[in-house]
Design an enzyme around this catalytic site. Sequence first.
Site, PDB file in Angstrom:
ATOM      1  N   CYS A 101     -23.910 -38.995  14.808  1.00  0.00           N
ATOM      2  CA  CYS A 101     -23.369 -37.656  15.020  1.00  0.00           C
ATOM      3  C   CYS A 101     -23.104 -37.372  16.491  1.00  0.00           C
ATOM      4  O   CYS A 101     -21.964 -37.200  16.908  1.00  0.00           O
ATOM      5  CB  CYS A 101     -24.356 -36.626  14.483  1.00  0.00           C
ATOM      6  SG  CYS A 101     -24.985 -37.086  12.877  1.00  0.00           S
ATOM      7  N   LYS A 115     -33.363 -43.387  17.248  1.00  0.00           N
ATOM      8  CA  LYS A 115     -34.277 -42.375  17.802  1.00  0.00           C
ATOM      9  C   LYS A 115     -35.684 -42.626  17.263  1.00  0.00           C
ATOM     10  O   LYS A 115     -35.851 -43.460  16.373  1.00  0.00           O
ATOM     11  CB  LYS A 115     -33.785 -40.962  17.520  1.00  0.00           C
ATOM     12  CG  LYS A 115     -33.769 -40.535  16.072  1.00  0.00           C
ATOM     13  CD  LYS A 115     -33.369 -39.060  16.019  1.00  0.00           C
ATOM     14  CE  LYS A 115     -33.441 -38.512  14.624  1.00  0.00           C
ATOM     15  NZ  LYS A 115     -33.113 -37.097  14.570  1.00  0.00           N
ATOM     16  N   LYS A 136     -18.887 -27.232  14.592  1.00  0.00           N
ATOM     17  CA  LYS A 136     -19.641 -28.464  14.322  1.00  0.00           C
ATOM     18  C   LYS A 136     -19.526 -29.431  15.513  1.00  0.00           C
ATOM     19  O   LYS A 136     -20.513 -29.993  15.986  1.00  0.00           O
ATOM     20  CB  LYS A 136     -19.084 -29.122  13.050  1.00  0.00           C
ATOM     21  CG  LYS A 136     -19.569 -30.525  12.803  1.00  0.00           C
ATOM     22  CD  LYS A 136     -21.026 -30.518  12.421  1.00  0.00           C
ATOM     23  CE  LYS A 136     -21.590 -31.915  12.329  1.00  0.00           C
ATOM     24  NZ  LYS A 136     -23.015 -31.899  12.067  1.00  0.00           N
TER      25      LYS A 136
HETATM   26  N1  SAJ Z   1     -31.908 -37.924  22.501  1.00  0.00           N
HETATM   27  C1  SAJ Z   1     -32.235 -38.091  23.853  1.00  0.00           C
HETATM   28  N2  SAJ Z   1     -32.869 -37.076  24.491  1.00  0.00           N
HETATM   29  C2  SAJ Z   1     -33.206 -35.922  23.869  1.00  0.00           C
HETATM   30  C3  SAJ Z   1     -32.883 -35.743  22.504  1.00  0.00           C
HETATM   31  C4  SAJ Z   1     -32.232 -36.775  21.848  1.00  0.00           C
HETATM   32  O1  SAJ Z   1     -31.939 -39.105  24.467  1.00  0.00           O
HETATM   33  O2  SAJ Z   1     -33.810 -35.058  24.532  1.00  0.00           O
HETATM   34  C5  SAJ Z   1     -31.177 -38.997  21.794  1.00  0.00           C
HETATM   35  C6  SAJ Z   1     -31.936 -39.592  20.603  1.00  0.00           C
HETATM   36  O3  SAJ Z   1     -32.843 -40.583  20.986  1.00  0.00           O
HETATM   37  C7  SAJ Z   1     -30.782 -40.156  19.784  1.00  0.00           C
HETATM   38  C8  SAJ Z   1     -29.650 -39.155  20.041  1.00  0.00           C
HETATM   39  O4  SAJ Z   1     -30.010 -38.462  21.216  1.00  0.00           O
HETATM   40  O5  SAJ Z   1     -30.384 -41.429  20.244  1.00  0.00           O
HETATM   41  C9  SAJ Z   1     -29.387 -38.179  18.921  1.00  0.00           C
HETATM   42  O6  SAJ Z   1     -30.600 -37.743  18.349  1.00  0.00           O
HETATM   43  P1  SAJ Z   1     -30.867 -36.223  17.878  1.00  0.00           P
HETATM   44  O7  SAJ Z   1     -32.234 -36.178  17.325  1.00  0.00           O
HETATM   45  O8  SAJ Z   1     -30.553 -35.289  18.964  1.00  0.00           O
HETATM   46  O9  SAJ Z   1     -29.757 -35.955  16.764  1.00  0.00           O
HETATM   47  P2  SAJ Z   1     -29.262 -36.637  15.388  1.00  0.00           P
HETATM   48  O10 SAJ Z   1     -28.083 -37.510  15.685  1.00  0.00           O
HETATM   49  O11 SAJ Z   1     -30.379 -37.230  14.614  1.00  0.00           O
HETATM   50  O12 SAJ Z   1     -28.735 -35.303  14.597  1.00  0.00           O
HETATM   51  C10 SAJ Z   1     -27.782 -34.456  15.212  1.00  0.00           C
HETATM   52  C11 SAJ Z   1     -28.292 -33.020  15.206  1.00  0.00           C
HETATM   53  N3  SAJ Z   1     -27.468 -32.179  16.070  1.00  0.00           N
HETATM   54  C12 SAJ Z   1     -27.996 -31.407  17.052  1.00  0.00           C
HETATM   55  O13 SAJ Z   1     -29.172 -31.355  17.286  1.00  0.00           O
HETATM   56  C13 SAJ Z   1     -27.019 -30.574  17.821  1.00  0.00           C
HETATM   57  C14 SAJ Z   1     -28.263 -32.506  13.783  1.00  0.00           C
HETATM   58  O14 SAJ Z   1     -28.634 -31.145  13.736  1.00  0.00           O
HETATM   59  C15 SAJ Z   1     -26.870 -32.675  13.184  1.00  0.00           C
HETATM   60  O15 SAJ Z   1     -26.830 -32.272  11.836  1.00  0.00           O
HETATM   61  C16 SAJ Z   1     -26.507 -34.136  13.216  1.00  0.00           C
HETATM   62  O16 SAJ Z   1     -26.540 -34.563  14.581  1.00  0.00           O
HETATM   63  C17 SAJ Z   1     -25.136 -34.316  12.588  1.00  0.00           C
HETATM   64  O17 SAJ Z   1     -25.064 -34.731  11.398  1.00  0.00           O
HETATM   65  O18 SAJ Z   1     -24.131 -33.935  13.196  1.00  0.00           O
END
Ligand code: SAJ
Length: 401
Positions: free
Chosen positions: A255, A317, A201
């Site tokens: 996360c 996001k 995780k």
């Molecule tokens: N972000 C970027 N660039 C990108 C992708 C995302 O800057 O290319 C930023 C987003 O704007 C945001 C942050 O990263 O601020 C996180 O966003 P996210 O959409 O990547 O993830 P979360 O936090 O909504 O959900 C994540 C997910 N983990 C992964 O993709 C590895 C989800 O599958 C998990 O279940 C969740 O964390 C969790 O509960 O751990």
Amino acid sequence: MKACFIGLGYIGLPTAVIAADNGIEVIGVDINPEVVKSVNSGKVHFSEPGLDKICKKVTSNGNLKAYTEPQASDVYVIVVPTPFKGNHEPDVSYVESAVTTVLPYLKEGDLCIIESTCPVGTTEKMAELIYSEKPALKDKIYLSYCPERVLPGNTVYELIHNDRVIGGIDEGSSEKAAGFYSHFVKGSLYKTNARTAEMCKLTENASRDVQIAFANELSIICEKAHINVWELIELANKHPRVNILQPGSGVGGHCIAVDPYFITSEFPIESQLIGKAREINNYKAFWCSEKILSTMKDFNLREGREPVVALMGLSFKPNIEDLRESPAKYIVSKVMQGHNNADFLIVEPNIETHKVFKLTDYAEAYDTADIVAFLVAHKEFKKLIFRDDKVILDFCGVFKK
Ligand code: SAJ
């Protein structure tokens, strides 16, 4: 089968609802009586597309009932938060107290599952806690660590369809937990031990954090080198084995901006890259705020007046209302602190009002402002037409110009 879910938050409630919708008799437990009341009336206390409808169904047909205390069950699923204490050290006291509250009900043959994000070794520690209080249960109960991995906003689909990692404290526990999830998960269930599942995780989210840090570092380099980072990444990604993520105004949410610390706090010497990625992603938000302030200063020198500044987006996001650990919110606060006199138009199309920030309609703000800083790439912003009569700071690739 009767399952008791401890914690009815962003993950606990959807999982309880889906389990109940698949024929499991579910007891939902939350210490917050307001949450219990709301769930029992079929309502979801946060926004998650599609969840309301199923919640209403399972509470009306009696498959899901919420209480403030656990009830005797066959399966106990712990889905409580693991916040920080001190210097980014994980605090597992909620998990510990959840285990303590189910202890009086635990009997031979029961299955206990921890879903909360935890530092490596937590499940083994919880086993010790259970056996020290109830030695007769040693080797007589099943205990597994089974992390969730759903994307907020797409939880209902992903809860059912994503593959899952199931980490028992022994093989019997993995087997038993896999049997439980097979009632409502259509994805594959991969069995391993508890320590590997805990680390898995943390690894998933740390991996994403490191990859985003790479993109964010590139964006800062490109700014200095006068290169369009969006075009650069698109071109680099034409390579068959390169897949760079998108830069933004930092990394937020509950996360990805949090879980890597569960590794760095425990293995500070070994986790150099993971720690540095956290620093870079935090620095990116600071860098954006500095960039806005210096752009305002330049404007003032050039035009002889304070600019009107639109700060576009507050959530962590795109297209969600969740402001937890949001870099955009951090940037807005930072910029406002650094410049009291200026006229700031703060925009967040996904929320109606905010207790600190006065919100302005996105089109009106875009129209009025001299400087427009895009902090979140919301779909509404992408519909705006690029205007070269304004200074546009596009931190998250709305126009990609
Ligand atoms: N972000 C970027 N660039 C990108 C992708 C995302 O800057 O290319 C930023 C987003 O704007 C945001 C942050 O990263 O601020 C996180 O966003 P996210 O959409 O990547 O993830 P979360 O936090 O909504 O959900 C994540 C997910 N983990 C992964 O993709 C590895 C989800 O599958 C998990 O279940 C969740 O964390 C969790 O509960 O751990």
